[in-house]
Design a protein around this motif. Sequence first.
Motif, PDB file in Angstrom:
ATOM      1  N   UNK A  90       0.776  -1.196  -0.221  1.00  0.00           N
ATOM      2  CA  UNK A  90       0.131  -0.266  -0.068  1.00  0.00           C
ATOM      3  C   UNK A  90       0.761   1.253   0.071  1.00  0.00           C
ATOM      4  N   UNK A  91      -0.046   2.391  -0.411  1.00  0.00           N
ATOM      5  CA  UNK A  91       0.826   3.548  -0.299  1.00  0.00           C
ATOM      6  C   UNK A  91      -0.342   4.341   0.181  1.00  0.00           C
ATOM      7  N   UNK A  92       0.174   5.636   0.907  1.00  0.00           N
ATOM      8  CA  UNK A  92      -0.862   6.610   1.415  1.00  0.00           C
ATOM      9  C   UNK A  92      -0.342   7.912   1.963  1.00  0.00           C
ATOM     10  N   UNK A  93      -0.977   8.956   1.669  1.00  0.00           N
ATOM     11  CA  UNK A  93      -0.639  10.212   2.204  1.00  0.00           C
ATOM     12  C   UNK A  93      -1.253  10.469   3.271  1.00  0.00           C
ATOM     13  N   UNK A  94      -0.645  10.986   4.376  1.00  0.00           N
ATOM     14  CA  UNK A  94      -1.047  11.168   5.641  1.00  0.00           C
ATOM     15  C   UNK A  94      -1.207  12.587   6.131  1.00  0.00           C
ATOM     16  N   UNK A  95      -2.126  13.152   6.525  1.00  0.00           N
ATOM     17  CA  UNK A  95      -2.263  14.697   7.065  1.00  0.00           C
ATOM     18  C   UNK A  95      -2.960  14.846   8.489  1.00  0.00           C
ATOM     19  N   UNK A  96      -2.460  15.665   9.362  1.00  0.00           N
ATOM     20  CA  UNK A  96      -2.958  15.325  10.646  1.00  0.00           C
ATOM     21  C   UNK A  96      -2.658  16.681  11.156  1.00  0.00           C
ATOM     22  N   UNK A  97      -3.517  17.321  12.197  1.00  0.00           N
ATOM     23  CA  UNK A  97      -3.193  18.405  13.075  1.00  0.00           C
ATOM     24  C   UNK A  97      -2.783  17.660  14.506  1.00  0.00           C
ATOM     25  N   UNK A  98      -1.622  17.738  15.098  1.00  0.00           N
ATOM     26  CA  UNK A  98      -1.292  17.454  16.333  1.00  0.00           C
ATOM     27  C   UNK A  98      -2.186  17.525  17.285  1.00  0.00           C
ATOM     28  N   UNK A  99      -2.615  16.835  18.373  1.00  0.00           N
ATOM     29  CA  UNK A  99      -3.197  16.951  19.715  1.00  0.00           C
ATOM     30  C   UNK A  99      -4.620  17.317  19.286  1.00  0.00           C
ATOM     31  N   UNK A 100      -4.999  17.033  18.228  1.00  0.00           N
ATOM     32  CA  UNK A 100      -6.522  17.191  17.535  1.00  0.00           C
ATOM     33  C   UNK A 100      -6.915  15.693  17.109  1.00  0.00           C
ATOM     34  N   UNK A 101      -7.998  15.295  17.259  1.00  0.00           N
ATOM     35  CA  UNK A 101      -8.427  14.054  16.349  1.00  0.00           C
ATOM     36  C   UNK A 101      -8.859  14.436  14.848  1.00  0.00           C
ATOM     37  N   UNK A 102      -8.166  15.044  14.133  1.00  0.00           N
ATOM     38  CA  UNK A 102      -8.214  15.239  12.812  1.00  0.00           C
ATOM     39  C   UNK A 102      -6.997  14.556  12.034  1.00  0.00           C
ATOM     40  N   UNK A 103      -7.513  13.917  11.148  1.00  0.00           N
ATOM     41  CA  UNK A 103      -6.675  13.266  10.084  1.00  0.00           C
ATOM     42  C   UNK A 103      -7.209  12.964   8.778  1.00  0.00           C
ATOM     43  N   UNK A 104      -6.399  12.764   7.763  1.00  0.00           N
ATOM     44  CA  UNK A 104      -6.595  12.669   6.495  1.00  0.00           C
ATOM     45  C   UNK A 104      -5.676  11.558   5.686  1.00  0.00           C
ATOM     46  N   UNK A 105      -6.250  10.380   5.470  1.00  0.00           N
ATOM     47  CA  UNK A 105      -5.479   9.367   4.606  1.00  0.00           C
ATOM     48  C   UNK A 105      -5.847   9.158   3.438  1.00  0.00           C
ATOM     49  N   UNK A 106      -5.099   9.226   2.489  1.00  0.00           N
ATOM     50  CA  UNK A 106      -5.393   8.762   1.199  1.00  0.00           C
ATOM     51  C   UNK A 106      -4.708   7.668   0.577  1.00  0.00           C
ATOM     52  N   UNK A 107      -5.474   6.665   0.421  1.00  0.00           N
ATOM     53  CA  UNK A 107      -4.823   5.251   0.346  1.00  0.00           C
ATOM     54  C   UNK A 107      -5.045   4.911  -1.279  1.00  0.00           C
ATOM     55  N   UNK A 108      -3.928   4.069  -1.479  1.00  0.00           N
ATOM     56  CA  UNK A 108      -4.024   3.231  -2.768  1.00  0.00           C
ATOM     57  C   UNK A 108      -3.382   1.808  -2.338  1.00  0.00           C
ATOM     58  N   UNK A 109      -4.094   0.867  -1.980  1.00  0.00           N
ATOM     59  CA  UNK A 109      -4.043  -0.315  -1.502  1.00  0.00           C
ATOM     60  C   UNK A 109      -3.898  -1.338  -2.738  1.00  0.00           C
ATOM     61  N   UNK A 110      -2.833  -2.321  -2.768  1.00  0.00           N
ATOM     62  CA  UNK A 110      -2.771  -3.408  -3.674  1.00  0.00           C
ATOM     63  C   UNK A 110      -2.936  -4.647  -2.882  1.00  0.00           C
ATOM     64  N   UNK A 111      -4.097  -5.326  -2.977  1.00  0.00           N
ATOM     65  CA  UNK A 111      -4.497  -6.278  -2.250  1.00  0.00           C
ATOM     66  C   UNK A 111      -4.058  -7.701  -3.178  1.00  0.00           C
ATOM     67  N   UNK A 112      -3.350  -8.623  -2.492  1.00  0.00           N
ATOM     68  CA  UNK A 112      -3.237  -9.881  -3.211  1.00  0.00           C
ATOM     69  C   UNK A 112      -3.750 -11.250  -2.449  1.00  0.00           C
ATOM     70  N   UNK A 113      -4.304 -10.731  -1.236  1.00  0.00           N
ATOM     71  CA  UNK A 113      -5.191 -11.787  -0.643  1.00  0.00           C
ATOM     72  C   UNK A 113      -6.114 -11.340   0.241  1.00  0.00           C
ATOM     73  N   UNK A 114      -7.495 -11.920   0.175  1.00  0.00           N
ATOM     74  CA  UNK A 114      -7.768 -13.172  -0.782  1.00  0.00           C
ATOM     75  C   UNK A 114      -8.215 -12.728  -2.183  1.00  0.00           C
ATOM     76  N   UNK A 115      -8.397 -11.425  -2.227  1.00  0.00           N
ATOM     77  CA  UNK A 115      -8.818 -11.086  -3.593  1.00  0.00           C
ATOM     78  C   UNK A 115      -7.366 -10.450  -4.291  1.00  0.00           C
ATOM     79  N   UNK A 116      -7.393 -10.332  -5.587  1.00  0.00           N
ATOM     80  CA  UNK A 116      -6.256  -9.558  -6.090  1.00  0.00           C
ATOM     81  C   UNK A 116      -6.956  -8.374  -6.772  1.00  0.00           C
ATOM     82  N   UNK A 117      -6.800  -7.251  -6.323  1.00  0.00           N
ATOM     83  CA  UNK A 117      -7.547  -6.056  -6.762  1.00  0.00           C
ATOM     84  C   UNK A 117      -6.957  -4.870  -6.119  1.00  0.00           C
ATOM     85  N   UNK A 118      -6.829  -3.603  -6.779  1.00  0.00           N
ATOM     86  CA  UNK A 118      -6.497  -2.448  -6.265  1.00  0.00           C
ATOM     87  C   UNK A 118      -7.621  -1.476  -5.682  1.00  0.00           C
ATOM     88  N   UNK A 119      -7.379  -0.999  -4.680  1.00  0.00           N
ATOM     89  CA  UNK A 119      -8.326  -0.225  -4.241  1.00  0.00           C
ATOM     90  C   UNK A 119      -8.000   1.546  -3.721  1.00  0.00           C
TER      91      UNK A 119
END
Length: 541
Positions: A90-119
């Motif tokens: 997988x790859x992702x870009x992570x953005x957050x403001x420390x000491x807050x419960x705010x975050x953004x994670x932009x995922x690109x995930x290459x799955x090989x088990x049990x499906x073979x698919x990109x998300x």
Amino acid sequence: MRKYKKIVGIVGIFATLLSSSVIADESNSESLELANSTSGFAKIKVMANSMGGFKSILALEGVEFNVSGSRFEPEQSYKPAGEFIDVGDYNYKFSTILNTQQSRTEWLRDVRFPFIQQFSYTEVINGNFGAVFGFDTVFAAPQAPMLSTRLGAQVKQNIVSSPLALIHRAKQYSDQVQYLGTVKFNDRLQQVVSIPGWNQDIRIYIDVASKLPSKVETLEDDTVYGDAQWEIVFSHWDEVNGIKVPLELHHKLNGREINIETRSSVNLNASIDASLFLIPAELVSDFNADQFAWGVRSSQWFNRFLPFAIPFDLDQRSAATLQMVELAPKVFHAKAITHHSMIIEMDDYLIVTEAPLYEERSQVVISEIKKRWPNKPIKYLVVTHFHNDHIGGVRAYAALGATIIVGSETKDHYEAVFKAPHTVFPDALQNNPVDVKIKTVEAGHDLVLSDGIRNVRVFDVTNRHAIGTLVPFVEDENLLFVSDLYSPGFFADAIPPLFLGWSVDLLAALETSPLDIQWLVGGHGGISSYDTFVAKVQSSL
């Protein structure tokens, strides 16, 4: 727990180490005072100063970085304690403001088990709410509210994996930070400090020489391991804007590596647009404190399954998610959302096949059984195979006194499961220990359970998915229960390659069987005729 020895008589060593270096934010006299202190929070300040400055780190707000990583799963192998499954990258870009419960994670995930698919999808967390944009699983909607279980798991992951966030948390709970003493880790002396977690404390190992955090660890609740130690080892430190950050993280569960991450393009004090954390009103769901606590105490259970692209964060602990479908006289399909069981009524007892997911799911089924059959005990539980999503609720049946029927090659694994301590979140077996009864089915053989009227034949199926796989067959109704090797109605089109291999193995075993199998009942999916199963496999080849 590991025993810690208090530092005695080596104050001078720390004074020498600290006085020989320039530490940001603190005068040398203040640094010596911190080094000499046995206060846990003082140790955190020394660590923070070595990273670039306690005050400087507390002043940080926006943090961004990119991540590439790989996931491995220990409890989906062919045999217990076998080679880990390569789940994917997988790859992702992570953005957050420390000491807050705010975050953004932009995922690109290459799955090989049990499906073979990109998300490709994005997770946004803003306070007690979260949302997912894009397709993160094979069943996902284009966008959806984030369940509180996943919210808890992700919030914990974001904090525990970040030395910067841990320093902020230590400041927040400064009066509760404790110094525990010293241990060796990787042949280097470490000072161990605990800071409050959610249900369990978080322990930070601070290298005595570098004063940088070597690793963090905390206990979690796992369905198979019980009290499971999750640790993250930090390495490859680099300086960004005068502050040191680790660029490589190794996640381990009970000492076995399950995740490797490499971070790059780290931006500290990044200017982050607040709109990145906005969640549309239609995607804001009610915060569920119970689900959040569950996600926190079992974060690795959830975060290990999400890379499978299957929605294990769905809450299947309530009676509302149980559907009892009568398949034949005195045979019921106990269906949940993703995983199912089968209940077979005998003359004076019951047989249950499969105890999937977790303790609470089994308790829902057991409760329904007690309502329907108050005078019939559960005498046997047949477990199809040892993978963690199929045995997570097995201890609940053991606590009732049921005999657990398993493949002979996996008996040792189940014995370990039954002996595992569950103190983080005590289950029925932890609260009421019993001598667990295990009965095995040898490879290539079967076991007949009979009340003199109905026979249930449990036999072992050789396959490439899991050693010691069992399939129970209700002879008078010609019903066969099967998990994973075939999932009736699960795939609208052709069976995907990995799943197809499992189905081919099942078909090969059933074609040589003298049994009159007419129906297949799924641990996933629904029910199908044997002829439909054969046609589906053949058309998928």
